[in-house]
Design an enzyme around this catalytic site. Sequence first.
Site, mmCIF file in Angstrom:
data_model
loop_
_atom_site.group_PDB
_atom_site.id
_atom_site.type_symbol
_atom_site.label_atom_id
_atom_site.label_comp_id
_atom_site.label_asym_id
_atom_site.label_seq_id
_atom_site.Cartn_x
_atom_site.Cartn_y
_atom_site.Cartn_z
ATOM 1 N N PHE A 36 44.622 40.406 43.873
ATOM 2 C CA PHE A 36 44.390 40.940 45.204
ATOM 3 C C PHE A 36 44.018 42.413 45.053
ATOM 4 O O PHE A 36 44.435 43.092 44.120
ATOM 5 C CB PHE A 36 45.567 40.728 46.165
ATOM 6 N N ASN B 193 44.697 45.309 46.375
ATOM 7 C CA ASN B 193 45.623 46.441 46.305
ATOM 8 C C ASN B 193 46.351 46.578 44.974
ATOM 9 O O ASN B 193 46.953 47.614 44.701
ATOM 10 C CB ASN B 193 46.632 46.372 47.452
ATOM 11 N N ASN C 203 43.045 51.327 48.664
ATOM 12 C CA ASN C 203 44.279 50.989 47.946
ATOM 13 C C ASN C 203 44.034 50.381 46.572
ATOM 14 O O ASN C 203 44.822 50.594 45.649
ATOM 15 C CB ASN C 203 45.161 50.072 48.795
ATOM 16 N N TYR D 299 38.831 34.315 51.445
ATOM 17 C CA TYR D 299 38.338 35.693 51.377
ATOM 18 C C TYR D 299 36.864 35.785 50.972
ATOM 19 O O TYR D 299 36.294 36.877 50.961
ATOM 20 C CB TYR D 299 39.189 36.512 50.406
ATOM 21 N N HIS E 121 35.930 43.121 52.016
ATOM 22 C CA HIS E 121 36.714 43.565 50.857
ATOM 23 C C HIS E 121 36.233 42.919 49.557
ATOM 24 O O HIS E 121 36.560 43.403 48.482
ATOM 25 C CB HIS E 121 38.189 43.224 51.085
#
Length: 184
Positions: A64, A66, A112, A14, A19
């Site tokens: 993460f 969310n 989120n 990631y 994000h």
Amino acid sequence: MYVIAGLGNPGREYEGTRHNVGFMVIDELAKKLGMNVTKLKFKSLVGEGNFKGEKIILLKPQTFVNSSGEALYDAVNFYKIPLENVIVIYDDKDLDVGKIRIRKKGSSGGHNGMNSIIYLLNSEEFPRVRIGIGKPQKDLVSHVLGKFEESEKKLIDEAVIKAADAVIDIIENGIEHAMSKFNG
């Protein structure tokens, strides 16, 4: 005392994704403030230090995006931080790539990670710095988990530095000053 959380997803796969722009800003802040964000605490990578007489806690939640609220909730409750001293940095698909926006409070805007934070803190009343990642050309998940295009990298690098400077300005001069200086 301030808790400053940059949102992102843990793991090498990631790194450099849209994000994870919140993590990028935390890394820049750590560099500017001479801190290391390496200790595991509050379900986060944590760095602690001082700046202009204020204790600063930098967080990179490892839950993460969310589920970011879990990490922030733990840190805020442990340190008994007033919400006006909690600053959240995150990506915003509704802003053009490289634009930043500072707000004193507000809704999640459909993010989120922010939904999780607002739910667990039971409040929208905390400052945030949003960094534009642009509107998705394809589906949203592919967009936010995708890497920046070559043509966007310079804009994002500049935005990361600007966002870190904005957070420092919030600490030094207050959010109103930072909003008038950095919101374009």
